[in-house]
Scaffold this motif. Structure first.
Motif, PDB file in Angstrom:
ATOM      1  N   GLU A  56       0.807  -1.222   0.000  1.00 45.88           N
ATOM      2  CA  GLU A  56       0.000   0.000   0.000  1.00 45.88           C
ATOM      3  C   GLU A  56       0.841   1.273   0.000  1.00 45.88           C
ATOM      4  OE1 GLU A  56       0.041  -1.472   4.370  1.00 45.88           O
ATOM      5  OE2 GLU A  56       0.194  -2.334   2.361  1.00 45.88           O
ATOM      6  N   HIS A  57       2.040   1.196   0.548  1.00 44.11           N
ATOM      7  CA  HIS A  57       2.927   2.363   0.594  1.00 44.11           C
ATOM      8  C   HIS A  57       3.543   2.662  -0.772  1.00 44.11           C
ATOM      9  CE1 HIS A  57       2.387   2.130   4.882  1.00 44.11           C
ATOM     10  NE2 HIS A  57       2.839   0.881   4.873  1.00 44.11           N
ATOM     11  N   ASP A  58       3.752   1.622  -1.576  1.00 43.70           N
ATOM     12  CA  ASP A  58       4.332   1.780  -2.912  1.00 43.70           C
ATOM     13  C   ASP A  58       3.339   2.362  -3.913  1.00 43.70           C
ATOM     14  OD1 ASP A  58       6.783   0.472  -2.133  1.00 43.70           O
ATOM     15  OD2 ASP A  58       5.735  -1.444  -2.348  1.00 43.70           O
TER      16      ASP A  58
ATOM     17  N   ASN B 272       0.277   4.182  -3.092  1.00 44.03           N
ATOM     18  CA  ASN B 272      -0.691   5.137  -2.529  1.00 44.03           C
ATOM     19  C   ASN B 272      -2.056   4.474  -2.320  1.00 44.03           C
ATOM     20  OD1 ASN B 272      -1.368   7.662  -1.491  1.00 44.03           O
ATOM     21  ND2 ASN B 272      -2.176   8.356  -3.457  1.00 44.03           N
ATOM     22  N   LYS B 273      -2.015   3.223  -1.872  1.00 41.52           N
ATOM     23  CA  LYS B 273      -3.204   2.412  -1.570  1.00 41.52           C
ATOM     24  C   LYS B 273      -4.089   2.137  -2.776  1.00 41.52           C
ATOM     25  CE  LYS B 273      -3.413   3.490   3.316  1.00 41.52           C
ATOM     26  NZ  LYS B 273      -4.233   3.926   4.438  1.00 41.52           N
TER      27      LYS B 273
END
Length: 144
Positions: free
Chosen positions: A20-22, A24-25
């Motif tokens: 999710e961090h890579d 932007n969810k």
């Protein structure tokens, strides 16, 4: 992106490629490597995300909305929100598939928490498993 660690439990290894961090969810993507004879502990559905599966090695048997679907190399399957599903490796060899989740609200935290319960030794506490599932948007469906 840095290489992410593998999470192993109950005959399944999960390797996140994008979390999710890579993204932007927007999505998450991970490989599942399943030992011979392993299966998900309980059928479930996702409340708020969809899942697409792409076969890489071997054949995984998914049961999606009561229908069995075999996903082998180059095959794909889609599991929409609210659709009860589960999977197992009915073969005598290790299998691998790629899973893509949209939106990317389901990530490594779920697998890390589940692994801690399964890897604690002894029979897993199914009450804890259910709590973790529910907290991460997976609703277990018990057999009748």
């Amino acid at each position: 992106m840095a290489t992410k660690e593998s999470i192993y439990f109950n005959g399944m290894e999960v390797r996140f490629k994008l979390d999710e961090h890579d993204t932007n969810k927007q999505m998450t993507m991970f490989e599942c490597i399943i030992d011979a004879g392993a299966k998900m502990p309980v059928p479930h559905y996702h409340e708020s995300f969809d899942e697409a599966i792409y076969g890489i090695e071997g054949v995984v048997t998914y049961t999606i909305d009561g229908k069995e679907t075999e996903v082998g190399p180059g095959d794909s399957a889609f599991v929409g929100r609210g659709i009860v599903h589960g999977f197992e490796n009915r073969t005598n060899e290790r299998i691998k598939f790629l899973a893509v989740i949209t939106p990317g609200i389901f990530g490594p935290a779920y697998f890390t928490e589940i692994a801690a319960v399964f890897n604690a030794g002894g029979a897993p506490d199914m009450g804890k498993i259910k709590d973790i599932l529910m907290r991460h948007g997976l609703v277990p469906v018990m057999s009748k």
